[in-house]
Design a protein around this motif. Sequence first.
Motif, PDB file in Angstrom:
ATOM      1  N   ALA A  99     -26.790 -48.221 -68.044  1.00  0.00           N
ATOM      2  CA  ALA A  99     -26.074 -49.131 -67.300  1.00  0.00           C
ATOM      3  C   ALA A  99     -24.946 -48.074 -66.340  1.00  0.00           C
ATOM      4  O   ALA A  99     -24.703 -48.256 -65.139  1.00  0.00           O
ATOM      5  CB  ALA A  99     -25.139 -50.238 -67.882  1.00  0.00           C
ATOM      6  N   THR A 100     -24.227 -47.267 -66.955  1.00  0.00           N
ATOM      7  CA  THR A 100     -23.082 -46.443 -66.744  1.00  0.00           C
ATOM      8  C   THR A 100     -24.002 -45.282 -65.761  1.00  0.00           C
ATOM      9  O   THR A 100     -23.471 -45.205 -64.684  1.00  0.00           O
ATOM     10  CB  THR A 100     -22.409 -45.593 -67.630  1.00  0.00           C
ATOM     11  N   ALA A 101     -25.243 -44.786 -66.086  1.00  0.00           N
ATOM     12  CA  ALA A 101     -25.739 -43.724 -65.222  1.00  0.00           C
ATOM     13  C   ALA A 101     -26.123 -44.402 -64.156  1.00  0.00           C
ATOM     14  O   ALA A 101     -26.379 -43.695 -62.888  1.00  0.00           O
ATOM     15  CB  ALA A 101     -26.836 -43.237 -66.362  1.00  0.00           C
ATOM     16  N   TYR A 102     -26.755 -45.717 -64.133  1.00  0.00           N
ATOM     17  CA  TYR A 102     -27.285 -46.194 -62.889  1.00  0.00           C
ATOM     18  C   TYR A 102     -26.222 -46.724 -61.944  1.00  0.00           C
ATOM     19  O   TYR A 102     -26.270 -46.132 -60.742  1.00  0.00           O
ATOM     20  CB  TYR A 102     -27.971 -47.692 -63.328  1.00  0.00           C
ATOM     21  N   ARG A 103     -25.064 -46.889 -62.329  1.00  0.00           N
ATOM     22  CA  ARG A 103     -23.749 -47.073 -61.340  1.00  0.00           C
ATOM     23  C   ARG A 103     -23.589 -46.036 -60.711  1.00  0.00           C
ATOM     24  O   ARG A 103     -23.271 -45.726 -59.242  1.00  0.00           O
ATOM     25  CB  ARG A 103     -22.777 -47.705 -62.424  1.00  0.00           C
ATOM     26  N   ILE A 104     -23.309 -44.671 -61.603  1.00  0.00           N
ATOM     27  CA  ILE A 104     -23.315 -43.619 -60.786  1.00  0.00           C
ATOM     28  C   ILE A 104     -24.107 -43.102 -59.855  1.00  0.00           C
ATOM     29  O   ILE A 104     -23.948 -42.628 -58.613  1.00  0.00           O
ATOM     30  CB  ILE A 104     -22.962 -42.426 -62.028  1.00  0.00           C
ATOM     31  N   LEU A 105     -25.337 -43.303 -60.143  1.00  0.00           N
ATOM     32  CA  LEU A 105     -26.582 -42.848 -59.340  1.00  0.00           C
ATOM     33  C   LEU A 105     -26.602 -43.461 -58.172  1.00  0.00           C
ATOM     34  O   LEU A 105     -26.893 -43.118 -56.986  1.00  0.00           O
ATOM     35  CB  LEU A 105     -27.748 -43.000 -60.437  1.00  0.00           C
ATOM     36  N   ILE A 106     -26.209 -44.777 -58.223  1.00  0.00           N
ATOM     37  CA  ILE A 106     -26.492 -45.776 -57.040  1.00  0.00           C
ATOM     38  C   ILE A 106     -25.157 -45.488 -55.924  1.00  0.00           C
ATOM     39  O   ILE A 106     -25.269 -45.661 -54.755  1.00  0.00           O
ATOM     40  CB  ILE A 106     -26.548 -47.126 -57.250  1.00  0.00           C
ATOM     41  N   ILE A 125     -26.299 -39.688 -76.534  1.00  0.00           N
ATOM     42  CA  ILE A 125     -27.025 -39.571 -75.420  1.00  0.00           C
ATOM     43  C   ILE A 125     -28.257 -38.494 -75.340  1.00  0.00           C
ATOM     44  O   ILE A 125     -29.139 -38.890 -75.125  1.00  0.00           O
ATOM     45  CB  ILE A 125     -26.061 -39.399 -74.277  1.00  0.00           C
ATOM     46  N   TYR A 126     -27.652 -37.410 -75.948  1.00  0.00           N
ATOM     47  CA  TYR A 126     -28.781 -36.483 -76.184  1.00  0.00           C
ATOM     48  C   TYR A 126     -29.797 -36.688 -77.199  1.00  0.00           C
ATOM     49  O   TYR A 126     -30.959 -36.011 -77.002  1.00  0.00           O
ATOM     50  CB  TYR A 126     -28.171 -35.011 -76.375  1.00  0.00           C
ATOM     51  N   ARG A 127     -29.807 -37.382 -77.868  1.00  0.00           N
ATOM     52  CA  ARG A 127     -30.746 -37.776 -78.964  1.00  0.00           C
ATOM     53  C   ARG A 127     -31.699 -38.456 -78.114  1.00  0.00           C
ATOM     54  O   ARG A 127     -33.055 -38.858 -78.681  1.00  0.00           O
ATOM     55  CB  ARG A 127     -30.014 -38.724 -79.837  1.00  0.00           C
ATOM     56  N   THR A 128     -31.434 -39.284 -76.911  1.00  0.00           N
ATOM     57  CA  THR A 128     -32.596 -39.978 -76.425  1.00  0.00           C
ATOM     58  C   THR A 128     -33.122 -39.198 -74.843  1.00  0.00           C
ATOM     59  O   THR A 128     -34.356 -39.122 -74.606  1.00  0.00           O
ATOM     60  CB  THR A 128     -32.192 -41.227 -76.090  1.00  0.00           C
ATOM     61  N   TRP A 129     -32.094 -38.625 -74.403  1.00  0.00           N
ATOM     62  CA  TRP A 129     -32.368 -37.926 -73.050  1.00  0.00           C
ATOM     63  C   TRP A 129     -32.092 -36.451 -73.044  1.00  0.00           C
ATOM     64  O   TRP A 129     -31.085 -36.070 -73.742  1.00  0.00           O
ATOM     65  CB  TRP A 129     -31.712 -38.529 -71.915  1.00  0.00           C
ATOM     66  N   THR A 130     -33.069 -35.821 -72.761  1.00  0.00           N
ATOM     67  CA  THR A 130     -32.946 -34.203 -72.615  1.00  0.00           C
ATOM     68  C   THR A 130     -31.761 -33.605 -71.749  1.00  0.00           C
ATOM     69  O   THR A 130     -30.851 -32.711 -72.308  1.00  0.00           O
ATOM     70  CB  THR A 130     -34.039 -33.514 -72.247  1.00  0.00           C
ATOM     71  N   ASN A 131     -31.508 -34.270 -70.776  1.00  0.00           N
ATOM     72  CA  ASN A 131     -30.408 -33.869 -69.595  1.00  0.00           C
ATOM     73  C   ASN A 131     -30.075 -34.746 -68.720  1.00  0.00           C
ATOM     74  O   ASN A 131     -30.672 -36.182 -68.912  1.00  0.00           O
ATOM     75  CB  ASN A 131     -31.056 -32.399 -68.962  1.00  0.00           C
ATOM     76  N   ALA A 132     -29.378 -34.732 -67.746  1.00  0.00           N
ATOM     77  CA  ALA A 132     -28.716 -35.490 -66.571  1.00  0.00           C
ATOM     78  C   ALA A 132     -29.666 -36.088 -65.879  1.00  0.00           C
ATOM     79  O   ALA A 132     -29.976 -37.265 -65.526  1.00  0.00           O
ATOM     80  CB  ALA A 132     -27.660 -34.963 -65.807  1.00  0.00           C
ATOM     81  N   GLN A 133     -30.865 -35.388 -65.574  1.00  0.00           N
ATOM     82  CA  GLN A 133     -31.840 -35.696 -64.624  1.00  0.00           C
ATOM     83  C   GLN A 133     -32.825 -36.672 -65.352  1.00  0.00           C
ATOM     84  O   GLN A 133     -33.147 -37.800 -64.767  1.00  0.00           O
ATOM     85  CB  GLN A 133     -32.603 -34.603 -64.470  1.00  0.00           C
ATOM     86  N   ASP A 134     -32.993 -36.422 -66.607  1.00  0.00           N
ATOM     87  CA  ASP A 134     -33.776 -37.378 -67.417  1.00  0.00           C
ATOM     88  C   ASP A 134     -33.107 -38.844 -67.737  1.00  0.00           C
ATOM     89  O   ASP A 134     -33.694 -39.785 -67.611  1.00  0.00           O
ATOM     90  CB  ASP A 134     -34.107 -36.613 -69.064  1.00  0.00           C
ATOM     91  N   LEU A 135     -32.085 -38.643 -67.850  1.00  0.00           N
ATOM     92  CA  LEU A 135     -31.086 -40.051 -67.992  1.00  0.00           C
ATOM     93  C   LEU A 135     -30.980 -40.562 -66.648  1.00  0.00           C
ATOM     94  O   LEU A 135     -31.162 -41.697 -66.659  1.00  0.00           O
ATOM     95  CB  LEU A 135     -29.681 -39.499 -68.551  1.00  0.00           C
ATOM     96  N   ALA A 136     -30.881 -39.809 -65.615  1.00  0.00           N
ATOM     97  CA  ALA A 136     -30.860 -40.441 -64.320  1.00  0.00           C
ATOM     98  C   ALA A 136     -32.139 -41.183 -63.832  1.00  0.00           C
ATOM     99  O   ALA A 136     -32.193 -42.317 -63.499  1.00  0.00           O
ATOM    100  CB  ALA A 136     -30.670 -39.504 -63.041  1.00  0.00           C
ATOM    101  N   ASP A 159     -41.733 -27.094 -61.454  1.00  0.00           N
ATOM    102  CA  ASP A 159     -41.249 -26.755 -62.900  1.00  0.00           C
ATOM    103  C   ASP A 159     -39.605 -27.168 -62.920  1.00  0.00           C
ATOM    104  O   ASP A 159     -39.213 -26.478 -64.083  1.00  0.00           O
ATOM    105  CB  ASP A 159     -41.189 -25.181 -63.442  1.00  0.00           C
ATOM    106  N   SER A 160     -39.063 -27.571 -62.038  1.00  0.00           N
ATOM    107  CA  SER A 160     -37.471 -27.859 -62.184  1.00  0.00           C
ATOM    108  C   SER A 160     -37.637 -28.949 -63.426  1.00  0.00           C
ATOM    109  O   SER A 160     -38.127 -29.669 -63.539  1.00  0.00           O
ATOM    110  CB  SER A 160     -37.012 -28.307 -60.876  1.00  0.00           C
ATOM    111  N   GLU A 161     -36.190 -29.068 -63.807  1.00  0.00           N
ATOM    112  CA  GLU A 161     -35.956 -30.264 -64.723  1.00  0.00           C
ATOM    113  C   GLU A 161     -35.846 -31.569 -64.089  1.00  0.00           C
ATOM    114  O   GLU A 161     -36.405 -32.459 -64.574  1.00  0.00           O
ATOM    115  CB  GLU A 161     -34.216 -30.043 -65.044  1.00  0.00           C
ATOM    116  N   LEU A 162     -35.584 -31.567 -62.762  1.00  0.00           N
ATOM    117  CA  LEU A 162     -35.794 -32.872 -62.046  1.00  0.00           C
ATOM    118  C   LEU A 162     -37.216 -33.266 -61.817  1.00  0.00           C
ATOM    119  O   LEU A 162     -37.498 -34.396 -62.141  1.00  0.00           O
ATOM    120  CB  LEU A 162     -35.393 -32.812 -60.804  1.00  0.00           C
ATOM    121  N   ALA A 163     -38.056 -32.327 -61.766  1.00  0.00           N
ATOM    122  CA  ALA A 163     -39.484 -32.689 -61.629  1.00  0.00           C
ATOM    123  C   ALA A 163     -39.945 -33.063 -62.870  1.00  0.00           C
ATOM    124  O   ALA A 163     -40.952 -34.055 -63.115  1.00  0.00           O
ATOM    125  CB  ALA A 163     -40.512 -31.513 -61.059  1.00  0.00           C
ATOM    126  N   LYS A 164     -39.618 -32.496 -63.799  1.00  0.00           N
ATOM    127  CA  LYS A 164     -40.092 -32.854 -65.419  1.00  0.00           C
ATOM    128  C   LYS A 164     -39.581 -34.390 -65.596  1.00  0.00           C
ATOM    129  O   LYS A 164     -40.149 -35.036 -66.406  1.00  0.00           O
ATOM    130  CB  LYS A 164     -39.538 -31.830 -66.281  1.00  0.00           C
TER     131      LYS A 164
END
Length: 205
Positions: free
Chosen positions: A27-34, A57-68, A121-126
């Motif tokens: 929810a927090t990530a979504y608010r920041i993203l939007i 957070i890192y136990r579920t998502w690899t990085n900020a792009q993954d979480l976003a 091969d970028s983190e965003l693409a992954k």
Amino acid sequence: MSQATDPTPPRKPGRPPSEEARRLALATAYRILIEEGLGRLTIERVAAESGVSKPTIYRTWTNAQDLAMAAFMAHPASDEPASRANSVQAGLRAHLRGVIATFATPRGRQITLTMASADPDSELAKAFRNQVILKSREAGRQLIERGMSLHEIQSGIDIDVALDMIYGPLFFRLLVGHRPLSLQLAEQLVETLFNGVASAQDALG
């Protein structure tokens, strides 16, 4: 961008985060993203504003792009939950409409433009591949398998080929932009698929 079936990264060792912690982080990530965009979202900021620790957070998502991407896809624009549909065909249609409606939003269009210029091969693409393409395919796989068990879909079809038939046109239109990504596409894809894979029993009914 390649749509090769990279496996979703395995969960890191340690106690799994609680559902409440996961919900708060998303929810927090979504608010920041939007509100501010992809470039303003960091794991540190999500941790500080959600109260969920960085290790959790890192136990579920690899990085900020993954979480976003996970946060973006966890808030579909469509109000048609596939799980409530009264048939597999209707469920698949609702699922595809949800994916399309999400990317039709202003933030969805911005993410699409960013993805179109991203290095494969970028983190965003992954992150896009793992959280959007592969998770959408997994939802579709579950629906197709359910259709087989209910005899709405022929048993023995190649599920991966069927999934390519469904999601290939959707993501091709999304990233290439040669044709509009409209809600009507969900209807067309499902109709085309079921014309080919509907079971004899379902066709007669």
